[in-house]
Scaffold this active site. Structure first.
Site, PDB file in Angstrom:
ATOM      1  N   HIS A   1     -28.341  31.864 -12.495  1.00  0.00           N
ATOM      2  CA  HIS A   1     -29.481  32.757 -12.224  1.00  0.00           C
ATOM      3  C   HIS A   1     -28.965  34.005 -11.511  1.00  0.00           C
ATOM      4  O   HIS A   1     -29.351  34.286 -10.369  1.00  0.00           O
ATOM      5  CB  HIS A   1     -30.540  32.071 -11.336  1.00  0.00           C
ATOM      6  CG  HIS A   1     -31.461  31.164 -12.101  1.00  0.00           C
ATOM      7  ND1 HIS A   1     -32.300  30.271 -11.493  1.00  0.00           N
ATOM      8  CD2 HIS A   1     -31.680  31.023 -13.430  1.00  0.00           C
ATOM      9  CE1 HIS A   1     -32.997  29.615 -12.399  1.00  0.00           C
ATOM     10  NE2 HIS A   1     -32.641  30.053 -13.585  1.00  0.00           N
TER      11      HIS A   1
ATOM     12  N   HIS B   1     -37.514  27.231 -24.853  1.00  0.00           N
ATOM     13  CA  HIS B   1     -37.628  28.093 -23.662  1.00  0.00           C
ATOM     14  C   HIS B   1     -36.641  29.248 -23.851  1.00  0.00           C
ATOM     15  O   HIS B   1     -35.487  29.018 -24.189  1.00  0.00           O
ATOM     16  CB  HIS B   1     -37.274  27.220 -22.460  1.00  0.00           C
ATOM     17  CG  HIS B   1     -37.055  27.912 -21.157  1.00  0.00           C
ATOM     18  ND1 HIS B   1     -37.796  28.983 -20.731  1.00  0.00           N
ATOM     19  CD2 HIS B   1     -36.182  27.634 -20.153  1.00  0.00           C
ATOM     20  CE1 HIS B   1     -37.377  29.329 -19.523  1.00  0.00           C
ATOM     21  NE2 HIS B   1     -36.392  28.545 -19.157  1.00  0.00           N
TER      22      HIS B   1
ATOM     23  N   GLU C   1     -35.368  31.532 -21.734  1.00  0.00           N
ATOM     24  CA  GLU C   1     -34.449  32.040 -20.727  1.00  0.00           C
ATOM     25  C   GLU C   1     -33.055  32.136 -21.382  1.00  0.00           C
ATOM     26  O   GLU C   1     -32.679  31.281 -22.182  1.00  0.00           O
ATOM     27  CB  GLU C   1     -34.426  31.110 -19.505  1.00  0.00           C
ATOM     28  CG  GLU C   1     -33.825  31.798 -18.307  1.00  0.00           C
ATOM     29  CD  GLU C   1     -34.068  31.054 -16.993  1.00  0.00           C
ATOM     30  OE1 GLU C   1     -34.839  30.078 -16.967  1.00  0.00           O
ATOM     31  OE2 GLU C   1     -33.475  31.471 -15.982  1.00  0.00           O
TER      32      GLU C   1
ATOM     33  N   ASP D   1     -30.119  31.367 -20.921  1.00  0.00           N
ATOM     34  CA  ASP D   1     -29.174  30.239 -20.997  1.00  0.00           C
ATOM     35  C   ASP D   1     -29.518  29.301 -22.150  1.00  0.00           C
ATOM     36  O   ASP D   1     -28.707  28.450 -22.512  1.00  0.00           O
ATOM     37  CB  ASP D   1     -29.107  29.471 -19.668  1.00  0.00           C
ATOM     38  CG  ASP D   1     -30.454  29.014 -19.154  1.00  0.00           C
ATOM     39  OD1 ASP D   1     -31.425  29.783 -19.269  1.00  0.00           O
ATOM     40  OD2 ASP D   1     -30.541  27.894 -18.632  1.00  0.00           O
TER      41      ASP D   1
ATOM     42  N   HIS E   1     -40.463  25.798 -16.229  1.00  0.00           N
ATOM     43  CA  HIS E   1     -40.735  26.666 -15.119  1.00  0.00           C
ATOM     44  C   HIS E   1     -41.004  28.106 -15.552  1.00  0.00           C
ATOM     45  O   HIS E   1     -41.143  28.987 -14.694  1.00  0.00           O
ATOM     46  CB  HIS E   1     -39.543  26.631 -14.131  1.00  0.00           C
ATOM     47  CG  HIS E   1     -38.271  27.232 -14.705  1.00  0.00           C
ATOM     48  ND1 HIS E   1     -37.576  28.210 -14.039  1.00  0.00           N
ATOM     49  CD2 HIS E   1     -37.619  27.032 -15.860  1.00  0.00           C
ATOM     50  CE1 HIS E   1     -36.515  28.572 -14.751  1.00  0.00           C
ATOM     51  NE2 HIS E   1     -36.525  27.869 -15.857  1.00  0.00           N
TER      52      HIS E   1
ATOM     53  N   ASP F   1     -35.336  22.327 -19.756  1.00  0.00           N
ATOM     54  CA  ASP F   1     -34.911  22.331 -18.346  1.00  0.00           C
ATOM     55  C   ASP F   1     -35.351  21.076 -17.590  1.00  0.00           C
ATOM     56  O   ASP F   1     -34.684  20.667 -16.629  1.00  0.00           O
ATOM     57  CB  ASP F   1     -35.494  23.552 -17.624  1.00  0.00           C
ATOM     58  CG  ASP F   1     -34.671  24.820 -17.866  1.00  0.00           C
ATOM     59  OD1 ASP F   1     -33.462  24.705 -18.111  1.00  0.00           O
ATOM     60  OD2 ASP F   1     -35.256  25.913 -17.797  1.00  0.00           O
TER      61      ASP F   1
ATOM     62  N   TYR G   1     -31.269  20.489  -8.436  1.00  0.00           N
ATOM     63  CA  TYR G   1     -31.906  21.275  -9.500  1.00  0.00           C
ATOM     64  C   TYR G   1     -33.423  21.299  -9.290  1.00  0.00           C
ATOM     65  O   TYR G   1     -34.074  22.345  -9.364  1.00  0.00           O
ATOM     66  CB  TYR G   1     -31.545  20.620 -10.836  1.00  0.00           C
ATOM     67  CG  TYR G   1     -31.933  21.367 -12.071  1.00  0.00           C
ATOM     68  CD1 TYR G   1     -31.023  22.194 -12.718  1.00  0.00           C
ATOM     69  CD2 TYR G   1     -33.195  21.225 -12.631  1.00  0.00           C
ATOM     70  CE1 TYR G   1     -31.369  22.861 -13.875  1.00  0.00           C
ATOM     71  CE2 TYR G   1     -33.551  21.886 -13.782  1.00  0.00           C
ATOM     72  CZ  TYR G   1     -32.625  22.706 -14.409  1.00  0.00           C
ATOM     73  OH  TYR G   1     -32.975  23.360 -15.552  1.00  0.00           O
TER      74      TYR G   1
ATOM     75  N   HIS H   1     -29.521  20.906 -19.789  1.00  0.00           N
ATOM     76  CA  HIS H   1     -28.375  21.013 -18.874  1.00  0.00           C
ATOM     77  C   HIS H   1     -28.010  19.611 -18.403  1.00  0.00           C
ATOM     78  O   HIS H   1     -28.911  18.807 -18.108  1.00  0.00           O
ATOM     79  CB  HIS H   1     -28.714  21.829 -17.630  1.00  0.00           C
ATOM     80  CG  HIS H   1     -29.138  23.232 -17.890  1.00  0.00           C
ATOM     81  ND1 HIS H   1     -28.274  24.191 -18.388  1.00  0.00           N
ATOM     82  CD2 HIS H   1     -30.319  23.860 -17.703  1.00  0.00           C
ATOM     83  CE1 HIS H   1     -28.921  25.343 -18.488  1.00  0.00           C
ATOM     84  NE2 HIS H   1     -30.166  25.170 -18.090  1.00  0.00           N
TER      85      HIS H   1
HETATM   86 FE1  FEO Z   1     -35.019  27.978 -17.409  1.00  0.00          FE
HETATM   87 FE2  FEO Z   1     -32.064  26.468 -18.116  1.00  0.00          FE
HETATM   88  O1  FEO Z   1     -33.265  27.888 -18.017  1.00  0.00           O
END
Ligand code: FEO
Length: 392
Positions: free
Chosen positions: A22, A78, A80, A82, A144, A163, A191, A224
């Protein structure tokens, strides 16, 4: 490519070197993984991609293992970067494939790439058939990001949770049952504390909603860290626990100090609290990783912040802690503030206000000592600690 179960395969990248995430916001002491999944049925479906800096590596992997032109559809759980960061590079090769995502996902994908691709917005309960299996989608709005969702694969009963239920962790295996369980749970908790804690009311509701859907879950495969295939509901139970005003009963004291006066106060206050049978952890915020402090505060019942006064305020490293507390919206914690001063002495009062603004219950007045604490001052610090312990 590693088989997860039946027609579901892991096709991700391990990032052993990652230490900040992040931007530089979050520490990742044990690296991370960008897990993407391939469902090989009559149709071949790619679920999520990898972080933008690794898009070339990922394209090469995808081409070798699957053949990019063989992909019939892409699920973006999602956007984001990553997870969605390599999407544009893939779409340059297969520009017409459908992209399954939440309605908010259309917005976030367009916001990142400014492209009009073949979007197929889906909502909770929608299913698409890909051969023997169906994909069922579950929106995870604001867990999130607004676009977040999960994808469930019927037949293999694999939940691709993005996530949720993940952790920043890289190990020799992609499976939890072949990894160090202690490390895995430490990282999963970190996390949750750092990324998901602000959303705990939504998480509680979502767990109940997913249970109501009645989908049998054999494997939980997040984006992840490790895949939960042995007793996957254990991590769901952990989430239910962590989302429910979680604490482990100890006190976290976070302080910064210029000439050790506030440090001495912190130690004497801890002595008073521990004398009442409540364990303490003490962190100097100027030399401690903030993500680790947040994890400790998340696990605490009590939080004390201390700083000497400088330029009519508290030391810089406490600013980050106060801001993080406000953002993390921790519930049912008790707080207090303290610090040494020479003349004006605003820091403890400002920390006290900061704790209150963050929603921490503050029931005792801030406590100050002028210049270097005497033995009598340290005894007062102990009594302050005892009083705090009694409030707990
Ligand atoms: Fe919300 Fe793993 O990114």
């Amino acid at each position: 490519m590693i088989q997860v179960k039946d027609n579901v395969y892991w096709l991700g990248l391990k990032d052993w070197d990652l230490r900040r995430f992040h931007g530089h916001e979050l520490s990742t002491h044990r690296g991370s993984t960008y897990n993407t999944y391939l469902i090989k049925d009559e149709k071949t479906i790619l679920v999520d991609t990898v972080w933008t800096p690794y898009k070339e590596d990922f394209l090469e992997l995808l081409e070798q293992q699957v053949g990019i032109s063989n992909i019939d559809g892409i699920v973006i759980n999602h956007m984001e970067p990553d997870h969605g960061g390599s999407l544009e590079a893939i779409m340059e090769i297969i520009p017409d494939v459908p992209i399954y995502c939440s309605r908010k996902g259309v917005d976030t994908i367009k916001g990142h790439f400014h492209k009009e691709w073949n979007f197929v917005p889906v909502k909770t309960g929608d299913r698409i058939n890909i051969g023997k299996s169906d994909l069922i989608f579950v929106e995870m709005t604001m867990i999130h990001w607004p676009d977040s969702m999960m994808t469930y694969v019927t037949g293999s009963n694999v939940l691709l949770s993005n996530d949720a239920f993940g952790e920043h962790y890289c190990s020799q295996s992609i499976f939890e049952d072949e990894s160090d369980a202690c490390e895995v749970y430490q990282e999963a908790l970190k996390y949750f504390a750092n990324i998901l804690a602000p959303f705990t009311p939504l998480i509680k509701k979502k767990i109940a909603e997913v249970k109501q859907l009645g989908l049998p879950i054999d494997v939980i495969a997040p984006s992840h860290g490790v895949i939960w295939r042995k007793d996957p509901m254990r991590i769901v139970e952990k989430y239910a626990l962590w989302a429910d005003n979680y604490h482990e009963g100890f006190v976290t004291i976070v302080y910064d100090t210029m000439y050790n006066a506030t440090k001495k106060m912190a130690e004497a206050i801890a002595k008073g609290i521990e004398g009442k049978g409540i364990p303490c952890r003490i962190y100097n915020s100027s030399v401690t990783d903030v993500s680790d402090i947040i994890t400790a505060m998340f696990c605490s019942k009590g939080i004390l912040l201390g700083s000497c006064t400088v330029n009519n305020g508290y030391l810089r490293s406490l600013s980050g802690i106060v801001d993080e507390l406000k953002g993390h919206k921790l519930k049912e914690k008790i707080g207090a503030a303290f610090g040494s001063y020479g003349w004006s002495g605003e820091a403890p009062k400002q920390l006290y206000e900061g704790l209150k603004d963050a929603g921490i219950k503050v029931e005792i007045e801030p406590f100050s000592v002028r210049y270097v604490p005497t033995q009598a001052d340290l005894q007062k610090c102990e009594r302050f600690g005892e009083e705090f312990a009694e409030k707990m």
